[in-house]
Design a protein around this motif. Structure first.
Motif, mmCIF file in Angstrom:
data_model
loop_
_atom_site.group_PDB
_atom_site.id
_atom_site.type_symbol
_atom_site.label_atom_id
_atom_site.label_comp_id
_atom_site.label_asym_id
_atom_site.label_seq_id
_atom_site.Cartn_x
_atom_site.Cartn_y
_atom_site.Cartn_z
ATOM 1 N N THR A 22 -115.771 19.973 4.671
ATOM 2 C CA THR A 22 -114.905 19.159 5.527
ATOM 3 C C THR A 22 -115.207 17.682 5.279
ATOM 4 O OG1 THR A 22 -116.458 19.094 7.395
ATOM 5 C CG2 THR A 22 -114.913 20.941 7.351
ATOM 6 N N ALA A 23 -114.235 16.842 5.542
ATOM 7 C CA ALA A 23 -114.412 15.405 5.356
ATOM 8 C C ALA A 23 -115.572 14.922 6.220
ATOM 9 C CB ALA A 23 -113.129 14.656 5.725
ATOM 10 N N SER A 24 -116.550 14.308 5.585
ATOM 11 C CA SER A 24 -117.762 13.835 6.268
ATOM 12 C C SER A 24 -118.445 14.932 7.080
ATOM 13 C CB SER A 24 -117.477 12.618 7.153
ATOM 14 O OG SER A 24 -117.169 11.519 6.334
ATOM 15 N N GLY A 25 -118.221 16.166 6.688
ATOM 16 C CA GLY A 25 -118.868 17.284 7.368
ATOM 17 C C GLY A 25 -118.335 17.563 8.760
ATOM 18 N N MET A 26 -117.176 16.967 9.107
ATOM 19 C CA MET A 26 -116.661 17.128 10.471
ATOM 20 C C MET A 26 -116.486 18.611 10.818
ATOM 21 S SD MET A 26 -113.155 15.674 12.259
ATOM 22 C CE MET A 26 -113.020 15.713 14.064
ATOM 23 N N GLY A 27 -117.165 19.040 11.864
ATOM 24 C CA GLY A 27 -117.076 20.427 12.295
ATOM 25 C C GLY A 27 -117.933 20.636 13.521
ATOM 26 N N ARG A 28 -117.795 21.777 14.096
ATOM 27 C CA ARG A 28 -118.483 22.076 15.347
ATOM 28 C C ARG A 28 -119.980 21.785 15.276
ATOM 29 N NH1 ARG A 28 -118.948 28.077 17.578
ATOM 30 N NH2 ARG A 28 -120.478 28.033 15.910
ATOM 31 N N GLY A 29 -120.491 21.144 16.305
ATOM 32 C CA GLY A 29 -121.931 20.911 16.409
ATOM 33 C C GLY A 29 -122.452 20.037 15.289
ATOM 34 N N LYS B 72 -115.016 8.539 14.558
ATOM 35 C CA LYS B 72 -116.402 8.444 15.035
ATOM 36 C C LYS B 72 -116.525 7.305 16.048
ATOM 37 C CE LYS B 72 -119.232 10.986 12.078
ATOM 38 N NZ LYS B 72 -120.610 11.301 11.740
ATOM 39 N N ALA B 73 -115.864 6.193 15.757
ATOM 40 C CA ALA B 73 -115.937 5.036 16.654
ATOM 41 C C ALA B 73 -115.337 5.363 18.021
ATOM 42 C CB ALA B 73 -115.237 3.837 16.018
ATOM 43 N N GLN B 74 -114.347 6.258 18.021
ATOM 44 C CA GLN B 74 -113.735 6.681 19.291
ATOM 45 C C GLN B 74 -114.656 7.603 20.096
ATOM 46 O OE1 GLN B 74 -110.050 8.697 18.278
ATOM 47 N NE2 GLN B 74 -109.473 6.951 17.001
ATOM 48 N N GLY B 75 -115.727 8.045 19.470
ATOM 49 C CA GLY B 75 -116.678 8.871 20.205
ATOM 50 C C GLY B 75 -116.593 10.359 19.893
ATOM 51 N N VAL B 76 -115.762 10.736 18.922
ATOM 52 C CA VAL B 76 -115.753 12.151 18.511
ATOM 53 C C VAL B 76 -117.084 12.424 17.799
ATOM 54 C CG1 VAL B 76 -114.566 13.922 17.176
ATOM 55 C CG2 VAL B 76 -113.246 12.101 18.267
ATOM 56 N N GLU C 286 -112.933 6.108 5.044
ATOM 57 C CA GLU C 286 -112.949 4.718 5.511
ATOM 58 C C GLU C 286 -111.850 4.485 6.553
ATOM 59 O OE1 GLU C 286 -113.318 2.256 1.974
ATOM 60 O OE2 GLU C 286 -112.314 0.643 3.064
ATOM 61 N N LYS C 287 -110.684 5.020 6.274
ATOM 62 C CA LYS C 287 -109.513 4.711 7.097
ATOM 63 C C LYS C 287 -109.371 5.614 8.316
ATOM 64 C CE LYS C 287 -104.738 3.317 6.351
ATOM 65 N NZ LYS C 287 -103.591 3.430 5.469
ATOM 66 N N TYR C 288 -109.829 6.856 8.220
ATOM 67 C CA TYR C 288 -109.562 7.808 9.307
ATOM 68 C C TYR C 288 -110.807 8.413 9.958
ATOM 69 C CZ TYR C 288 -104.745 7.403 7.865
ATOM 70 O OH TYR C 288 -103.506 6.901 7.575
ATOM 71 N N ILE C 289 -111.841 8.645 9.168
ATOM 72 C CA ILE C 289 -113.024 9.292 9.767
ATOM 73 C C ILE C 289 -113.856 8.284 10.569
ATOM 74 C CG2 ILE C 289 -115.209 10.454 9.258
ATOM 75 C CD1 ILE C 289 -112.954 12.382 8.912
ATOM 76 N N LEU C 290 -114.039 7.102 10.008
ATOM 77 C CA LEU C 290 -114.830 6.102 10.742
ATOM 78 C C LEU C 290 -114.221 5.775 12.101
ATOM 79 C CD1 LEU C 290 -116.031 3.642 7.925
ATOM 80 C CD2 LEU C 290 -117.254 5.551 8.973
#
Lengths: 317, 317
Positions: B228-235, B270-274, B263-267
């Protein structure tokens, strides 16, 4: 599930982590880490560098850049513990003939001599000197991912024939995958068996493989395993001690005291803005087998334009 | 250095990452990820779950919990690309007889059936149903780190004799070390060879080993690699796609477009607190082979008292 008696866990938090905060740890931090390491069963604690005061101004760094005997004793007293004390001496940056006491007058147990592969002759001179003073020694050959096989074999032969106790495989650029780390570790272990030397591994986490590479090389016979609290170390950091202690099945090692330390000392350090750990810029230099200095600058500048960084680093090759 | 033609890279960002943000991705995010994956050479993109609308209220989740055909088509059109589209169907949580069109009327290529090992009979029923509709299928047996060898062998025999195309080894709890993952992967591959099935691996990063375990199992013959992009996933998240793409030497895969996406979507996400990614609480549940739910709660509560958590989790066993 069997216990390997040759395994030695080496905490390098103050030394490699010191590269993240200019060695400016509070006394409380260092004292607490010392106690924590003893409680966790850590075998060696590396306190910092013995850097030359002729080359570096004492006022520009925290005291663990220099590791004066008084500084060490203010933390460890006479070190009435089973844990040994290590310091690092960099070839070309250490005034070794002036700055070391005989072992009988020092709490230091081991001097780790760090060098690039072309500096092996200079390292051998230092190793002999430290050995004659009564210290255990290691040689930490840095950046071997950029060296070729015959250079490495020649270095291992020279070190094999020396009085050094431990030879370290060091993945300075965080370039190795477990398979390549294991391959090289096998070569080191083969020479170690021939010359009766133990082998160590020092990982960097550029590709998030510091822990994986550490346990992989361990399974191929590496004995000295470097780790740091929460992976604190230059750039992407090192193998996290908490992961390593959780992995080792030897009841000698325990995790709990380290969790306390992380909660109480590492989290505040991070909150203060001291930076280390895996991130895209380090992944990029790691994948390209490059020194992380540009990635460290990118981090220090608070940049996140990974694409520009990627283009810059690729052009730069 | 040779290219393995059986390797398939599967992006599971929307599906596993959706567990971090209740599947509430913007359309722009999903469209951009779709384009990114195509540019990077990704073989499959998993969009989300086909969850039962009888069990789950549509208004409680983002649309990728349900993956309606219109939602998919609004992103991929008729999917005029070499990349295939996958969705996940959970045993017991999917109204599969009502919610799937025949393959000829759908842009979905593959249905991944997720189940616990005791649910294999129910999974087989679904797999047969999806196969008859014309879809490729996989069976993702979750939490096998808690199953015993004979259960696993029996499951692999049952799946081997079914019409399923791909059997997944899933490290739901992030418990495996590379050595243990490789051992189990070898067993799956052995059954795969016997029954002519391909094997997949889905990692979790609790012990910071998701990437290491993925490339380790790959070297033992696993073909389908989830990331997954930047490892985004549960836990603690999954294997990071950027690490995997950087590792694969097949020129079919490229990294650059993904860096742009991060750069455009994952950061901003994360900044939103996900929240996702390796942290001490996930390491602890991983080391203890436990479901990460307590660690996820600890994270959601913003806690950092690792010691209390450790005591709580250890007592709980």
């Amino acid at each position: 599930m069997t216990v390997r008696p040759d395994i030695k866990v080496v905490d390098a938090t103050i030394r490699d982590g010191g590269l993240c905060n200019n060695f400016e740890f509070t006394d409380e931090f260092v004292k607490s880490l010392y106690k924590t390491n003893i409680e966790c069963g850590v075998d060696y604690m590396e306190f910092g560098y013995k850097a030359s005061k002729k080359l570096f101004n004492e006022s520009d760094f925290g005291k663990w850049k220099f590791c004066d005997e008084e500084a060490l004793r203010s933390v460890v007293g006479n070190n009435e513990s089973p844990m040994k004390i290590a310091v690092m001496a960099d070839v070309g940056r250490c005034d070794f003939r002036n700055d070391f006491l005989p072992k009988s007058e020092s709490v230091i147990d081991m001097v780790r001599v760090a060098c690039y592969i072309h500096q092996i002759p200079a390292a051998l001179e230092m190793i002999q000197y430290f050995h004659d003073l009564g210290y255990e020694t290691s040689c930490n050959i840095m950046a071997v991912s950029q060296a070729n096989e015959s250079q490495i074999e020649s270095a291992l032969d020279m070190l094999g024939q020396s009085c050094v106790d431990v030879i370290y495989l060091v993945d300075s650029y965080g370039y190795f995958y477990p398979e390549s780390a294991a391959e090289l570790a096998q070569k080191y272990v083969e020479y170690g068996e021939k010359y009766n030397k133990l082998i160590g591994f020092h990982a960097h986490n550029n590709q998030n493989l510091a822990f994986a590479n550490t346990i992989e090389t361990m399974s191929y016979g590496v004995s000295y395993l470097d780790a740091t609290a929460s992976g604190m170390g230059r750039g992407a950091g090192n193998c996290a001690m908490e992961l390593l202690l959780g992995f080792l099945r030897n009841p000698k090692y325990s995790l709990y005291a380290l969790l306390t330390f992380i909660e109480k000392y590492i989290l505040p350090l991070k909150a203060q803005g001291v930076k280390w750990g895996y991130d895209i810029q380090f992944m990029i230099t790691g994948q390209l087998n490059q020194h992380p200095r540009e990635a460290m600058k990118f981090t220090a500048d608070g940049r996140t334009d990974y694409c520009n960084f990627y283009k810059f680093i690729s052009d730069n090759e």
